[in-house]
Scaffold this motif. Structure first.
Motif, mmCIF file in Angstrom:
data_model
loop_
_atom_site.group_PDB
_atom_site.id
_atom_site.type_symbol
_atom_site.label_atom_id
_atom_site.label_comp_id
_atom_site.label_asym_id
_atom_site.label_seq_id
_atom_site.Cartn_x
_atom_site.Cartn_y
_atom_site.Cartn_z
ATOM 1 N N LEU A 1 -0.217 22.415 47.380
ATOM 2 C CA LEU A 1 -1.034 21.491 46.852
ATOM 3 C C LEU A 1 -1.615 20.499 47.190
ATOM 4 O O LEU A 1 0.094 19.968 47.925
ATOM 5 N N THR A 2 -2.500 19.377 47.604
ATOM 6 C CA THR A 2 -2.131 18.089 48.196
ATOM 7 C C THR A 2 -2.530 17.250 47.334
ATOM 8 O O THR A 2 -3.269 17.164 46.733
ATOM 9 N N LEU A 3 -2.070 16.410 47.697
ATOM 10 C CA LEU A 3 -2.243 15.286 47.581
ATOM 11 C C LEU A 3 -4.023 14.182 47.883
ATOM 12 O O LEU A 3 -4.181 14.884 49.732
ATOM 13 N N THR A 4 -4.437 12.965 47.068
ATOM 14 C CA THR A 4 -5.248 12.574 48.054
ATOM 15 C C THR A 4 -5.588 11.695 48.978
ATOM 16 O O THR A 4 -6.209 10.909 50.125
ATOM 17 N N ARG A 5 -3.689 10.930 49.549
ATOM 18 C CA ARG A 5 -3.165 10.436 50.260
ATOM 19 C C ARG A 5 -2.226 10.738 50.490
ATOM 20 O O ARG A 5 -1.109 11.243 49.740
ATOM 21 N N GLN A 6 -1.038 9.600 51.443
ATOM 22 C CA GLN A 6 0.325 9.798 51.385
ATOM 23 C C GLN A 6 0.925 8.977 50.590
ATOM 24 O O GLN A 6 -0.142 7.728 51.105
ATOM 25 N N TYR A 7 1.691 8.986 50.131
ATOM 26 C CA TYR A 7 2.964 8.065 49.500
ATOM 27 C C TYR A 7 4.270 7.025 49.968
ATOM 28 O O TYR A 7 4.369 7.838 50.847
ATOM 29 N N ASP A 8 4.095 6.216 49.881
ATOM 30 C CA ASP A 8 5.482 5.185 49.723
ATOM 31 C C ASP A 8 6.590 5.992 49.413
ATOM 32 O O ASP A 8 6.263 5.897 48.128
ATOM 33 N N LEU A 9 7.452 6.560 49.654
ATOM 34 C CA LEU A 9 8.401 7.178 49.800
ATOM 35 C C LEU A 9 9.620 6.839 49.855
ATOM 36 O O LEU A 9 11.104 7.218 50.327
ATOM 37 N N SER A 10 9.545 5.264 50.016
ATOM 38 C CA SER A 10 11.387 4.710 51.546
ATOM 39 C C SER A 10 11.788 4.558 50.152
ATOM 40 O O SER A 10 11.860 3.839 49.053
ATOM 41 N N PHE A 11 13.528 3.842 50.741
ATOM 42 C CA PHE A 11 14.346 3.667 49.475
ATOM 43 C C PHE A 11 14.001 1.887 48.669
ATOM 44 O O PHE A 11 13.423 1.077 49.730
ATOM 45 N N ARG A 12 14.125 1.938 47.948
ATOM 46 C CA ARG A 12 13.503 0.869 47.037
ATOM 47 C C ARG A 12 14.112 0.105 46.511
ATOM 48 O O ARG A 12 14.928 1.129 45.549
ATOM 49 N N MET A 13 14.349 -0.193 45.749
ATOM 50 C CA MET A 13 16.094 -1.186 45.329
ATOM 51 C C MET A 13 15.084 -1.204 44.123
ATOM 52 O O MET A 13 14.160 -1.184 43.483
ATOM 53 N N MET A 14 15.997 -0.643 43.055
ATOM 54 C CA MET A 14 15.807 0.134 41.404
ATOM 55 C C MET A 14 15.290 -0.957 40.734
ATOM 56 O O MET A 14 14.603 -0.922 39.851
ATOM 57 N N GLU A 15 15.490 -2.333 40.729
ATOM 58 C CA GLU A 15 15.027 -3.589 39.917
ATOM 59 C C GLU A 15 13.500 -3.223 39.985
ATOM 60 O O GLU A 15 12.630 -3.527 38.937
ATOM 61 N N GLU A 16 13.423 -3.231 41.901
ATOM 62 C CA GLU A 16 11.900 -3.518 41.914
ATOM 63 C C GLU A 16 10.603 -2.895 41.210
ATOM 64 O O GLU A 16 9.809 -2.521 40.697
ATOM 65 N N VAL A 17 11.853 -0.975 41.344
ATOM 66 C CA VAL A 17 10.878 0.302 41.612
ATOM 67 C C VAL A 17 10.694 0.109 39.669
ATOM 68 O O VAL A 17 9.577 0.151 39.178
ATOM 69 N N LYS A 18 12.408 -0.553 38.442
ATOM 70 C CA LYS A 18 11.741 -0.661 37.208
ATOM 71 C C LYS A 18 10.462 -1.478 36.807
ATOM 72 O O LYS A 18 9.569 -1.208 35.694
ATOM 73 N N ASN A 19 10.705 -2.677 36.954
ATOM 74 C CA ASN A 19 9.527 -4.063 36.999
ATOM 75 C C ASN A 19 7.990 -2.844 37.170
ATOM 76 O O ASN A 19 7.104 -3.179 36.789
ATOM 77 N N GLU A 20 8.199 -1.968 38.387
ATOM 78 C CA GLU A 20 7.012 -1.912 39.045
ATOM 79 C C GLU A 20 6.239 -0.690 38.081
ATOM 80 O O GLU A 20 5.362 0.026 37.536
ATOM 81 N N PHE A 21 7.433 -0.109 36.855
ATOM 82 C CA PHE A 21 7.111 0.643 36.155
ATOM 83 C C PHE A 21 6.788 0.529 34.836
ATOM 84 O O PHE A 21 5.336 0.806 34.468
ATOM 85 N N ILE A 22 7.189 -0.824 34.566
ATOM 86 C CA ILE A 22 6.942 -1.391 33.304
ATOM 87 C C ILE A 22 5.408 -2.164 32.945
ATOM 88 O O ILE A 22 4.682 -1.943 32.605
ATOM 89 N N GLU A 23 4.865 -2.965 34.854
ATOM 90 C CA GLU A 23 3.671 -3.013 34.383
ATOM 91 C C GLU A 23 2.864 -2.379 35.054
ATOM 92 O O GLU A 23 1.640 -2.270 34.471
ATOM 93 N N SER A 24 2.881 -0.900 35.341
ATOM 94 C CA SER A 24 2.038 0.097 35.225
ATOM 95 C C SER A 24 1.781 0.696 34.423
ATOM 96 O O SER A 24 0.308 0.715 33.888
ATOM 97 N N ILE A 25 2.901 0.676 32.823
ATOM 98 C CA ILE A 25 2.766 0.605 31.868
ATOM 99 C C ILE A 25 1.563 0.560 30.912
ATOM 100 O O ILE A 25 0.254 0.372 30.895
#
Length: 181
Positions: free
Chosen positions: A150-174
Motif C-alpha cells: 500500500l502506498t501513500l499520497t506523499r511522504q510524512y514527517d516521522l522525525s522525533f517531536r516533543m510530546m507536548e507539541e504532538v499532544k497540542n497538534e492532536f487536540i487542534e486537529s480534532i
C-alpha cells in the motif's frame, strides 16, 4: 456497579476501560496518552508516538480527498490505546478478550465523537490508510521493507517531536475537523 476496575487518567478522572461510558471519553486524556505511547513497541529508530501516527493518518485521509468524518476516524483509530495501551499485531490477534475490550472501547470513543455510524467501506478506508502508514514507518524508521504494497499520497514527517507539541497538534486537529463536520 461498573465492570472491572478503573484507571486514573492524565486529567485526574477515573475511567473504566472494560466498561467505558461515552461521556467519560476525554480528548485531553487521549491526546496526552497517545503522545506518550511509542509505536512499534519501541522498536523504531527513535521515539515516534501513536499520536504522530494518527495525525499522519488523518492528513493522508485529507490528501486522498476523503470526508472529514473519515479524517476524524483516522485520527482516532488507535484512541483505545490511550486507555488500554497496545499489543503488537502478531500477539493481539491471539487475544480474543483483548480484541473484544478494544472493540467495545473504540466503539464508545467513536460514539463520543459522533462517528459511530461509519460504513464498512469507510472503516476499510481507515484500515487501509493505517496499514499504508505502518508500511511507510517500517521502511523509514526500521530501514526494513514494509508489510504490504500500500502506498501513500506523499511522504510524512516521522522525525522525533516533543510530546507536548504532538499532544497540542492532536487536540487542534480534532477541534478543526469537528468544526467542519
Amino acid at each position: 456497579m461498573r465492570r472491572g476496575n478503573f484507571i486514573s487518567t492524565y486529567s485526574k478522572r477515573k475511567f473504566w476501560p472494560v466498561d467505558p461510558k461515552v461521556e467519560e471519553v476525554n480528548t485531553m486524556d487521549i491526546a496526552h496518552a497517545l503522545s506518550m505511547l511509542c509505536r512499534a513497541n519501541g522498536h523504531y529508530s527513535h521515539f515516534y508516538s501513536v499520536a504522530q501516527h494518527s495525525i499522519n493518518c488523518a492528513y493522508e485521509a485529507k490528501n486522498r480527498g476523503l470526508s472529514e468524518k473519515i479524517q476524524l476516524a483516522c485520527l482516532l483509530h488507535d484512541a483505545s490505546e490511550a486507555y488500554i495501551s497496545d499489543v503488537t499485531r502478531p500477539v493481539k490477534k491471539l487475544l480474543n478478550e483483548y480484541l473484544e475490550i478494544e472493540e467495545r472501547l473504540q466503539n464508545a470513543i467513536f460514539k463520543a465523537y459522533n462517528i459511530d455510524d461509519l460504513t464498512d467501506e469507510e472503516l476499510l478506508m481507515v484500515e487501509e490508510i493505517d496499514d499504508a502508514m505502518l508500511n511507510y514507518e517500517m521502511e523509514v524508521l526500521l530501514n526494513n521493507y514494509g508489510i504490504n504494497n500500500l502506498t501513500l499520497t506523499r511522504q510524512y514527517d516521522l522525525s522525533f517531536r516533543m510530546m507536548e507539541e504532538v499532544k497540542n497538534e492532536f487536540i487542534e486537529s480534532i477541534e478543526a475537523i469537528i468544526k467542519k463536520i
